[in-house]
Design an enzyme around this catalytic site. Structure first.
Site, short mmCIF file in Angstrom:
data_model
loop_
_atom_site.label_atom_id
_atom_site.label_comp_id
_atom_site.label_asym_id
_atom_site.label_seq_id
_atom_site.Cartn_x
_atom_site.Cartn_y
_atom_site.Cartn_z
N VAL A 409 -3.43 -7.97 -6.07
CA VAL A 409 -1.98 -8.13 -5.51
C VAL A 409 -1.40 -7.04 -4.85
CG1 VAL A 409 0.31 -8.42 -6.59
CG2 VAL A 409 -1.68 -9.83 -7.47
N ASP A 410 -1.75 -5.82 -5.18
CA ASP A 410 -1.28 -4.51 -4.81
C ASP A 410 -1.45 -4.38 -3.15
OD1 ASP A 410 0.73 -2.46 -5.03
OD2 ASP A 410 -0.79 -0.91 -5.89
N ASP A 411 -3.00 -4.43 -2.97
CA ASP A 411 -3.55 -4.45 -1.61
C ASP A 411 -2.95 -5.65 -0.69
OD1 ASP A 411 -5.92 -2.71 -0.86
OD2 ASP A 411 -6.03 -2.93 -3.11
N ARG A 485 6.52 -2.93 -5.12
CA ARG A 485 6.03 -3.24 -3.78
C ARG A 485 6.16 -4.79 -3.41
NH1 ARG A 485 2.61 0.19 -1.60
NH2 ARG A 485 1.67 0.68 -3.79
#
Length: 668
Positions: A409-411, A485
C-alpha cells in the site's frame, strides 16, 4: 539428514484527476524572498542536478540499501553449507564484517548501536567459517562480549536454526517450524495468511529446512562451542517458560513441546503432503519475482530448502534462485557486502515526486521516461493480499524490480503521488492505472480505519507469542505513517474529509497519537518520521491547523530540535520510547521535521529557519548530503536500513516546500 543429504473495492468519487491545490502546483518559481530564500534556490538547483545524475538510463532510480553485518555472515554460512563458496569472496565479506566490529568486541544492528547477541554470534561464526581462528584478536574480543551477553543460547530463532545446520545447536532445542502449517485452511484460527507477508515468505521455506534437518559437518575448530556459557552440555538450550503460568507464551510453548515430541517419535502422518504443498507454494512465488518475496532472508531460506528437497545445484530453479540472491551483492575494492533487497520503485516514486516539486516541468522527458518505467511495474494479477481482501482487484505497486505477489500500500500511494506530478504521453493509460491503484488502496483499508503495508487486518496480536516469532515482525498491523501517506495521496486526487474512508482514517490517526503529541513511525526512524507523515496527510485533507492534535504535534517537533539546527533520532527509540526525537542530526530526519512543521503552517518560528540553515550548511558541493546513521526501518528492534537516497530526495522536498510556502506567504 541421512547420507543421501545434498549437503553433506471502493470507487473514487469521480474520475482520477490530480488536485494541485492540495499540495501546490507541480512547478514553482523561486523568487528572492530573502537571503535564506536565495540560498535555498541555489541549493535546490544543485540537489536537483545531483538527483538527476543518479537516474538510470531506463528512467528509474535505485539507491543502495544498506543493512547490518548479519547479511555478510549469512552469505558465508550459505555458501559453506552449499559447498559453493569462494575463499576470495569470503575474505572480502570477512573484511567488511571486521570493519563494523564495535570497540567492545560485538556487532550492532545499526550504525552506532549497542552490540547485539544474534549479530555478534553470526559474525563470530561467519569469521570462523571464513578461516579465522579462535586466537585471532577480533574473535577473542568478540567471544568475551558474547559471553557477557549470555552466550549463544540467547540468540534468536533463525540464528539457532542456522547453527543447527552445522551441528552447533540441537534441532530439538529450537522452536519447531513444522511444514504442516501450510495445510491449515484459511478459515482456521492460525494459518500462514494470519502472519505478515515477509514472515510467510521466510517461514515456509524454513519449515522445509526444519523438516529435513540438513547437516553439514565442519572441523571442530570452526565451531562455536566456546560461546556456550559454562559449556554446551551444561547450557539450558530450550526456551524458557514464562513466569506467569497461564499465559499465551506458555500456551504456545506447550504446542511447541508437543510438536517436538511428534518429531522424535515420528508421528507425522501429513509430513509428505505438507512438504509437497510447501514446495508448490514456494515455487509458485518464484514466478514474476526477483526470488521468493524478493527479500534476502526468504531468498536464502528458499535456496537451502531447494537443496533439502533434492534439487541439484545445476537445476534451473536452483540456478535462478541463487542468481537472484547473488544480485544483491556489492563487491567494492577489498570488501563485499549484501543488500537486503532492492528499492527501485520506492526510490523512483520519491525521486520523481521530489524533482517535480522542485520545479521540473511535468512534461520533462526525463520525468516522462521515469513515469513510463514505473507504470509498467503495476501489478495486474492477484497475490497473497487477495486471501484477506477477496473483493479487491489488483492495481498496486511493489517495492523491488519484480515482486508480483507482494504489492504494498505504501509504495502504491507514493507512486500515485509521483504520477500526479507528471504528464505521460498516454494520459488515458496513466489515469486508468492510477484509478486501479486508488481502488485497490481503498479496498485494503483495515477495520480500524488505518492501512497496513502488504495485508489487510493482519493484526492478531496473540501470534507475536509464537516461539519462532522473536524476529518481532510476525504481524502487519495498520500504522499511522502509511495512513498519513494515504490521506495525502487521496487528497491529491480529489478526496476530502467527507469521504467515509477518510473519516475512519483520521479517527484512527487521532486515536494513535502519543501523549506528547508525536506519532510512532513503523517504517522510518521513528517518531519524527511518523509525525511528519501524519501532519502532511492531515494538511492535504485540510484538517483545521488549530486542531489540538496538530498543534501538539508541531510543538513536539520544535521541542526536539538539536542545538545545531537539525533533527535526529536514534534507532534506540524503538527499544526505549524515552529516546524519541533524540539523536545526532541527519539530513533526512531534519527534512522530515521541516516538512512536518511546514505542513502546519509554521513559517514564523526560528525552528524552520534554523533547520533550513542546517540543510544548507551540510550540503556537499555536488548537491548531495552525507548521512552516517540508519533512518529506515525493517523490523523494529531487530533490523534496520540505510536508504542511500533518503539523504538526497527528502532534503530536496523540504527545501522546495519551504520556498513554495514562503513565496505564497509573500504573495498574500
Amino acid at each position: 539428514m541421512e547420507e543421501s543429504s545434498p549437503f553433506s473495492s471502493a470507487s473514487a468519487p469521480h474520475p482520477i484527476t490530480p488536485n494541485a491545490g492540495a499540495l501546490g502546483t507541480p512547478q514553482m518559481r523561486f523568487g528572492k524572498i530573502d537571503d535564506l530564500g536565495s540560498r535555498v534556490a541555489v541549493a535546490v538547483d544543485a540537489a536537483r542536478n545531483y538527483l538527476f545524475s543518479q537516474q538510470h538510463e531506463e528512467g528509474y532510480w535505485c539507491g543502495e540499501l544498506e543493512a547490518d553485518t548479519t547479511l555478510e555472515s549469512d552469505y558465508i554460512l550459505l555458501h559453506t553449507l552449499l559447498g559453493t563458496g569462494s575463499q576470495a569472496r569470503f575474505d572480502k565479506a570477512a573484511r567488511y564484517i571486521l570493519n563494523h566490529q564495535n570497540e567492545d568486541g560485538g556487532w550492532s544492528v545499526y550504525a552506532g548501536g549497542p552490540s547485539n547477541i544474534s549479530a555478534s554470534v553470526k559474525a563470530y561464526f561467519g569469521l570462523k567459517l571464513a578461516g579465522f581462528t579462535t586466537d585471532h584478536p577480533a574473535l577473542a574480543r568478540a567471544r568475551k562480549k558474547i559471553l557477557e551477553m549470555g552466550g549463544v543460547t540467547e540468540v534468536n530463532t533463525f540464528t539457532k536454526i542456522y547453527l543447527c545446520f552445522f551441528g552447533q545447536y540441537d534441532y530439538d532445542a529450537v522452536p519447531a517450524v513444522p511444514p504442516e502449517i501450510v495445510l491449515f485452511p484459511n478459515w482456521f484460527w492460525f494459518n500462514i495468511y494470519e502472519i505478515s507477508s515477509w514472515s510467510r515468505a521466510i517461514l515456509v521455506p524454513l519449515s522445509i529446512c526444519y523438516a529435513k534437518k540438513p547437516f553439514k559437518k565442519i572441523p571442530d575448530e570452526m565451531g562455536v562451542e566456546e560461546l556456550f556459557v559454562g559449556g554446551r552440555d551444561k547450557s539450558r538450550m530450550h526456551l524458557h517458560w514464562a513466569k506467569k503460568r497461564i499465559s499465551w507464551r506458555n500456551f504456545f510453548l506447550v504446542l511447541d513441546r508437543i510438536a517436538h515430541w511428534a518429531e522424535r517419535v515420528h508421528i507425522r502422518p501429513l509430513r509428505s503432503i505438507a512438504l509437497r504443498q510447501a514446495e508448490k507454494w514456494m515455487l509458485e512465488r518464484f514466478e514474476m519475482s526477483d526470488g521468493l518475496g524478493a527479500i534476502y532472508p526468504s531468498m536464502l531460506n528458499a535456496i537451502i530448502a531447494l537443496r533439502c528437497l533434492g534439487y541439484s545445484v545445476d537445476d534451473p530453479q536452483f540456478i535462478r534462485a541463487l542468481d537472484e540472491f547473488e544480485k544483491l551483492g556489492i563487491e567494492e575494492g577489498d570488501t563485499f557486502r549484501m543488500q537486503p533487497c532492492m528499492s527501485p520503485v520506492w526510490d523512483t516514486a520519491y525521486a520523481l515526486f521530489a524533482l517535480a516539486e522542485a520545479g521540473v516541468p511535468a512534461t520533462d522527458p526525463r520525468l516522462v521516461k521515469c513515469a513510463d518505467w514505473i507504470l509498467q511495474k503495476q501489478v495486474r494479477k492477484p497475490g497473497d493480499w487477495k486471501i484477506k481482501n477477496p473483493k479487491g482487484e489488483p492495481g498496486g505497486w511493489y517495492f523491488e524490480f519484480n515482486n508480483e505477489f507482494y504489492p504494498d500500500v505504501d509504495d502504491s500511494a507514493m507512486v500515485c503521488l509521483a504520477l500526479s506530478r507528471v504528464e505521460h504521453s498516454n494520459g488515458r493509460y496513466q489515469r486508468e492505472s492510477v484509478q486501479r491503484a486508488i481502488d485497490w488502496i481503498l479496498s485494503m483499508q483495515c477495520k480500524d480505519g488505518g492501512w497496513a503495508s502488504f495485508d489487510k487486518d493482519n493484526d492478531r496480536m496473540v501470534f507475536q507469542y509464537v516461539p519462532f516469532a522473536d524476529h518481532n515482525a510476525m504481524l502487519d498491523p495498520a500504522t499511522v505513517d502509511i495512513t498519513g501517506r494515504i490521506l495525502e495521496c487521496l487528497a491529491t486526487y480529489g478526496y476530502d474529509q467527507n469521504h467515509p474512508a477518510v473519516k475512519r482514517a483520521i479517527k484512527f490517526i487521532r486515536k494513535q497519537q502519543e501523549p506528547d503529541g508525536s506519532w510512532f513511525g513503523r517504517w522510518g526512524v521513528n517518531y519524527i518520521y511518523g509525525t511528519m507523515q501524519v501532519l502532511r496527510g492531515l494538511e492535504a485533507m485540510a484538517v483545521d491547523r488549530n486542531d489540538p492534535m496538530i498543534q501538539q504535534a508541531a510543538e513536539w517537533l520544535r521541542s526536539v530540535q538539536n542545538a545545531d539546527g537539525g533533527w535526529g533520532e536514534t534507532v534506540g527509540a524503538y527499544d526505549d520510547p524515552n529516546l524519541r526525537g533524540q539523536g545526532d542530526s541527519t539530513a533526512s530526519q531534519t527534512a522530515w521535521a521541516i516538512m512536518g512543521l511546514l505542513a502546519v503552517g509554521d513559517t514564523r518560528s526560528e525552528c524552520v529557519a534554523r533547520g533550513m540553515a542546517y540543510l544548507l550548511r551540510t550540503q556537499n558541493k555536488d548537491g548531495s548530503w552525507d548521512e552516517a546513521f540508519y533512518t529506515g526501518t525493517g523490523f523494529p528492534r531487530v533490523f534496520y536500513l540505510m536508504y542511500h537516497l533518503y539523504r538526497e530526495y527528502f532534503p530536496l522536498i523540504a527545501l522546495t516546500t519551504y520556498s513554495k510556502v514562503m513565496a505564497e506567504k509573500n504573495t498574500n
